[in-house]
Design a protein around this motif. Sequence first.
Motif, mmCIF file in Angstrom:
data_model
loop_
_atom_site.group_PDB
_atom_site.id
_atom_site.type_symbol
_atom_site.label_atom_id
_atom_site.label_comp_id
_atom_site.label_asym_id
_atom_site.label_seq_id
_atom_site.Cartn_x
_atom_site.Cartn_y
_atom_site.Cartn_z
ATOM 1 N N ALA A 56 4.648 4.621 50.885
ATOM 2 C CA ALA A 56 4.659 5.213 52.120
ATOM 3 C C ALA A 56 3.841 4.277 53.091
ATOM 4 N N SER A 57 2.732 3.907 52.610
ATOM 5 C CA SER A 57 1.717 3.395 53.264
ATOM 6 C C SER A 57 2.127 1.847 53.740
ATOM 7 N N GLY A 58 3.239 1.257 53.040
ATOM 8 C CA GLY A 58 3.327 0.166 53.387
ATOM 9 C C GLY A 58 2.553 -1.053 53.197
ATOM 10 N N GLN A 59 1.413 -0.820 52.174
ATOM 11 C CA GLN A 59 0.485 -1.738 52.053
ATOM 12 C C GLN A 59 0.235 -1.527 50.267
ATOM 13 N N GLY A 60 0.069 -2.799 49.683
ATOM 14 C CA GLY A 60 -0.411 -2.798 48.436
ATOM 15 C C GLY A 60 -1.903 -2.285 48.332
ATOM 16 N N PRO A 61 -2.185 -1.818 47.033
ATOM 17 C CA PRO A 61 -3.654 -1.277 46.790
ATOM 18 C C PRO A 61 -4.573 -2.346 46.810
ATOM 19 N N ARG A 62 -4.238 -3.870 46.549
ATOM 20 C CA ARG A 62 -4.940 -4.905 46.352
ATOM 21 C C ARG A 62 -5.732 -5.407 47.937
ATOM 22 N N THR A 63 -6.891 -5.574 47.839
ATOM 23 C CA THR A 63 -7.567 -6.204 48.920
ATOM 24 C C THR A 63 -7.932 -7.609 48.654
ATOM 25 N N SER A 64 -7.881 -8.198 47.703
ATOM 26 C CA SER A 64 -8.318 -9.516 47.213
ATOM 27 C C SER A 64 -7.499 -9.847 45.879
ATOM 28 N N SER A 65 -7.256 -11.285 45.664
ATOM 29 C CA SER A 65 -6.479 -11.538 44.732
ATOM 30 C C SER A 65 -7.180 -11.458 43.083
ATOM 31 N N ASP A 66 -8.388 -11.128 43.245
ATOM 32 C CA ASP A 66 -9.135 -11.038 41.705
ATOM 33 C C ASP A 66 -9.202 -9.403 41.349
ATOM 34 N N GLN A 67 -8.576 -8.457 42.197
ATOM 35 C CA GLN A 67 -8.667 -7.198 41.682
ATOM 36 C C GLN A 67 -7.447 -6.851 40.602
ATOM 37 N N ILE A 68 -7.497 -5.901 39.835
ATOM 38 C CA ILE A 68 -6.562 -5.694 38.841
ATOM 39 C C ILE A 68 -5.864 -4.204 39.239
ATOM 40 N N THR A 69 -4.691 -4.289 39.387
ATOM 41 C CA THR A 69 -4.134 -2.920 39.400
ATOM 42 C C THR A 69 -3.170 -2.738 38.335
ATOM 43 N N VAL A 70 -3.416 -1.412 37.607
ATOM 44 C CA VAL A 70 -2.565 -1.224 36.622
ATOM 45 C C VAL A 70 -1.351 -0.096 36.885
ATOM 46 N N CYS A 71 -0.361 -0.130 36.524
ATOM 47 C CA CYS A 71 0.533 0.940 36.918
ATOM 48 C C CYS A 71 1.275 1.495 35.999
ATOM 49 N N ASP A 72 1.347 2.871 35.797
ATOM 50 C CA ASP A 72 1.700 3.469 34.638
ATOM 51 C C ASP A 72 2.769 4.491 35.221
#
Length: 93
Positions: A56-72
Amino acid sequence: MGSDSPEKRELDTSVMERADTFVADTRAQSEHNGELKAYAGHVPPFEVLELGRVIASGQGPRTSSDQITVCDLTGTGVQDTAIAGFALKKLVA
């Protein structure tokens, strides 16, 4: 797609500890049937977001390429149906 259960763990704790952000379809469901259950009673060392709010926000949670996002994604009926419909369209196309 498949059912999850409270006994399931798919990710090693070291993966979770390196994450900056964790995305779940629903936080409560992930706390019961997903990777967040490892943090029961504790504050996880990463930000926890729900998939619907991320979309809904239209934005991914990462703000830099070195961040790690885990999706479960432990699965919801609507989500599973949408994924199946998308996969079927790709197969038939």
